[in-house]
Design an enzyme around this catalytic site. Structure first.
Site, PDB file in Angstrom:
ATOM      1  N   GLU A  39      40.292 -38.156  -2.591  1.00 17.78           N
ATOM      2  CA  GLU A  39      41.035 -39.103  -3.417  1.00 17.78           C
ATOM      3  C   GLU A  39      42.379 -39.481  -2.772  1.00 17.78           C
ATOM      4  O   GLU A  39      42.772 -40.636  -2.790  1.00 17.78           O
ATOM      5  CB  GLU A  39      41.260 -38.483  -4.804  1.00 17.78           C
ATOM      6  N   ASP A  40      43.043 -38.522  -2.179  1.00 13.93           N
ATOM      7  CA  ASP A  40      44.415 -38.751  -1.725  1.00 13.93           C
ATOM      8  C   ASP A  40      44.594 -38.941  -0.222  1.00 13.93           C
ATOM      9  O   ASP A  40      45.672 -39.298   0.218  1.00 13.93           O
ATOM     10  CB  ASP A  40      45.312 -37.583  -2.163  1.00 13.93           C
TER      11      ASP A  40
END
Ligand code: MN
Length: 738
Positions: free
Chosen positions: A93-94
């Site tokens: 996600e990051d």
């Protein structure tokens, strides 16, 4: 709120390593367990991926995944796969890392779980702008999580975020706290994670209603001494009796959670002082698996010897455990002071399960096996889905058995829509908006072009493609499944039929005009017979929906059929020779096209579909008809070289507003939203009616054909110019041109 942090990197490294070591201890791995290497690998990747990133609180981001992994193993009792997933849960996600990378490094099981976590994360992120669809999200989490570990890691993630909510902005605190209360606490309950559920609820209340929380917490502190005295007095005779029986046990007198006290106060509208079971007394027995049930009932009998039980409040989850695995015997008895007290009786094993959920089962079997864990997961999954068990478990407020009949898909904005099983792209189009359904010509599902009848699966991201020219077809009713889509289609079909009839009349008139046939009532009746329509309304409708083959009209006069149309003062009686004579005698003679006053019997060639503005010529056929071809038509060249004497001039007259059919071919590079843009341009043009549209994509390239009604060449080239200007469109050409 961010205070300047003096960063001591050496100090931080130490903290991170200490946390990591404490995680390994919690995982209870043997000295040379190969799983250690796997966890180390995940740890190293997470450290690298989150390098230099800090949480709102200022601490290094990596501490968060470590803490989540810690919760997953210590509080829930899961093994290596889950620890690895917890460590990596924010990596995709990051950072730049992909699911594919994870799969290569850790295998497809870990990759699947991380994928589920990332998807859920996205759904929640995107929800910030839209309304809270909490009910849906709860379902989404359950449907998207093929593996229960997705849900568990997600719950652990949320628990750590709740524990560190202090440094967030107030509005974020409120949003996260509400979501936790509405989604995560019930999920934790459902999985039997009672301690986590309580902590989530208490933390939510703390941030949502700090005054209430602090008030109750304070009162609990103030009454602690009184409570302890009461518990000691109450349990004294029980303890003596159990000691006499030589039983091994532990007595716990725990206050209820702040949240459950507040809940009771609110539901019954009573003050703190009247919440009679502010605490429950728990008796935990160190019994063997063989004798634990009997022992629990023995203790029950001892208690009720001293205190009168409330017969309505006996809960036997020993004979029939709850769906989530909870086993315990509850009774509420009257104390000498006239106060009701709840007593929970259970074995150590049952207590472990109650606190940690079903994972604790495996402590009592061979938990080291990952396969054992898998069968546990299967069991939880069954619990989540079995409607029978659901009925037994009266506490549960959400009915998972319904979910099997539902799917959940995302709109491009990230909204979640629930649809019946077997729902198609068209169903969701109607679910979003009737207008969208009405004009739906297809969809892009996860970036891939699909027809409107495509059956969707949970988790699909769906982008609807529309065209204003598109209208519902009765066939649609054969594949849509939702009541909404069905009703919508029926309603539109009714009103569209009226529009079609009107439009079909125009088309019919235009087609007749081109064939020198009068568009009058008498001819319409004849056409009804000719095309075997039910009545003129039906005839018009079929004309508008492309169900009439007008070419059949061109052969009618040769077929000597019974049907004779009233034709315009037509020189059809003229023979080829007479026609040739006419043109030979007058150098300026030409066939005038489009007007209703043409003195010749002509038709437009279907090979090149000439439209006003095209350079055209006429060709006199053997039967005395003049066929109009475009100058550029390959057939023209052929005819000119073979029958030059039969070629005659033709020119366009000032047009009444009659439309002519023409085709456009488009090619280019496919991209998201491209077709939508093209159809928008076409259908936004007031004078263009789209007759059909077909699109194919292959390896990122697309090829499409659009058949439309236009007035003339200026109109057509204007439209083609606009289409050419769309990003991604490479070539636009008219069909029939050499
Ligand atoms: Mn996280």
């Amino acid at each position: 709120m961010e205070s300047p942090v003096v960063i001591d990197e050496e100090q931080e490294k130490k903290i991170i390593l200490n946390k990591y070591r404490s995680l390994l201890r919690a995982a209870h791995l043997k000295k040379n367990d190969p799983d250690k290497k796997l966890i180390r690998k995940a740890f190293d990747i997470a450290v690298e991926a989150h390098k230099g990133v800090r949480r709102k609180s200022g601490e290094p981001y990596i501490l968060h995944p470590i803490e989540v992994a810690h919760i997953v193993t210590k509080d829930i009792g899961l093994g290596t796969t889950s620890i690895v997933c917890a460590l990596l849960h924010d990596v995709v996600e990051d950072t730049d890392m992909t699911i594919k990378d994870i799969e290569v490094l850790f295998g497809d099981k870990v990759a699947t779980i991380i994928d589920g976590l990332t998807k859920i994360e996205k759904a929640f992120d995107q929800s910030e702008k839209t309304s809270l669809q909490a009910e849906n999200f709860r379902k989404v989490i359950l449907t998207m999580a093929d593996d229960v570990r997705v849900i568990i890691v997600k719950i652990a993630d949320r628990l750590h975020n709740m524990r560190t909510l202090e440094s967030m902005r107030r509005d974020k605190q409120l949003k996260i706290a509400s979501e936790t209360l509405y989604i995560y606490a019930p999920l934790a309950h459902r999985l039997g994670l009672y301690n986590i559920k309580s902590e989530l609820e208490d933390l939510s209340l703390k941030y949502k209603s700090p005054t209430i929380y602090n008030d109750i917490e304070q009162k609990l502190k103030n009454t602690k001494a009184v409570r302890t005295r009461f518990i000691n007095q109450f349990t004294l005779p029980i303890k003596r009796a159990l000691d006499n029986m030589n039983m091994q046990y532990e007595v716990k007198g725990r206050p209820k959670s702040v949240y459950s006290i507040w809940n009771k106060m609110r539901n019954k509208n009573i003050p703190f002082e009247e919440v009679y079971d502010v605490f429950a007394i728990r008796i935990i027995l160190d019994s063997d698996l063989d004798s634990e049930k009997t022992d629990c009932w023995k203790v029950y009998s001892v208690i009720t010897d001293f205190y009168r039980p409330n017969p309505d409040r006996l809960r036997d989850w020993i004979s029939t455990p709850k769906a989530n695995g909870y086993e315990s015997l509850h009774t509420t008895v009257m104390s000498p002071s006239g106060k009701w007290v709840e007593v929970q009786i259970r074995s150590r094993r049952m207590d472990d399960i109650a606190e940690k959920g079903l994972a604790a089962h495996w402590k009592y079997k061979d938990k080291t096996q990952e396969s054992a864990l898998d069968s546990w997961i299967t069991r939880v999954r069954e619990h989540l889905e079995d409607p029978e068990l659901d009925a037994v478990d009266f506490v549960d407020d959400f009915k998972l058995n319904l979910f099997a009949k539902e799917i959940f898909v995302f709109t491009p904005k990230g909204d979640v829509k629930s649809l019946p099983h077997n729902a198609t792209a068209l169903d969701i189009a109607f679910e979003i908006h009737t207008e969208l359904g009405k004009h739906c010509i297809g969809a892009k599902v996860n970036g891939k072009l699909v027809p409107i009848s495509y059956q969707l699966k949970s988790g699909d991201q769906v982008e609807i493609i529309t065209s204003k020219a598109q209208l519902p077809d009765p066939d649609w009713l054969n594949f849509v499944v939702s009541a909404r889509a069905k009703a919508g289609i029926k309603k539109i079909l009714k009103s569209e039929r009226k529009k079609h009839e009107k439009n079909g009349r125009k088309i019919l008139v235009s087609e007749l005009e081109q064939r020198q046939i009068f568009a009058d009532a008498e001819n319409f009746e004849k056409l009804v017979e000719f095309f075997r329509a039910k009545n003129t309304q039906d005839l018009f409708y079929r004309a508008s929906t492309n169900h009439l083959d007008f070419k059949r009209l061109d052969n009618i006069k040769h077929s000597k059929g019974k049907i004779e149309f009233n034709r315009k003062k037509s020189p059809k009686t003229k023979t080829l020779d007479e026609l040739l004579e006419t043109f030979r005698g007058n150098k300026n003679a030409s066939v005038s096209l489009g007007g209703s006053m043409s003195q010749f019997n002509y038709r437009l060639a279907s090979c090149c579909n000439p439209i006003p503005g095209d350079d055209v010529v006429g060709f006199i056929t053997g039967s005395g008809e003049i066929v109009i071809h475009r100058m550029s038509c390959p057939n023209t060249v052929k005819l000119m070289s073979n029958y030059a004497y039969r070629i005659v001039k033709a020119k366009w007259d000032n047009q009444e507003a009659i439309s002519f059919m023409s085709g456009i071919k488009l090619t280019g590079f496919d991209r998201r939203g491209l077709i939508n843009e093209m159809t928008k341009i076409i259908s936004n043009d007031m004078n263009v009616d789209m007759r059909s549209i077909t699109f194919d994509t292959n390896d990122g390239l697309f090829e499409g054909t659009v058949m439309i009604y236009v007035n003339d060449t200026a109109h057509l080239s204007d439209l083609m110019g606009k289409l050419k200007a769309i990003e991604g469109v490479d070539k636009v050409s008219r069909i029939g041109r050499t």
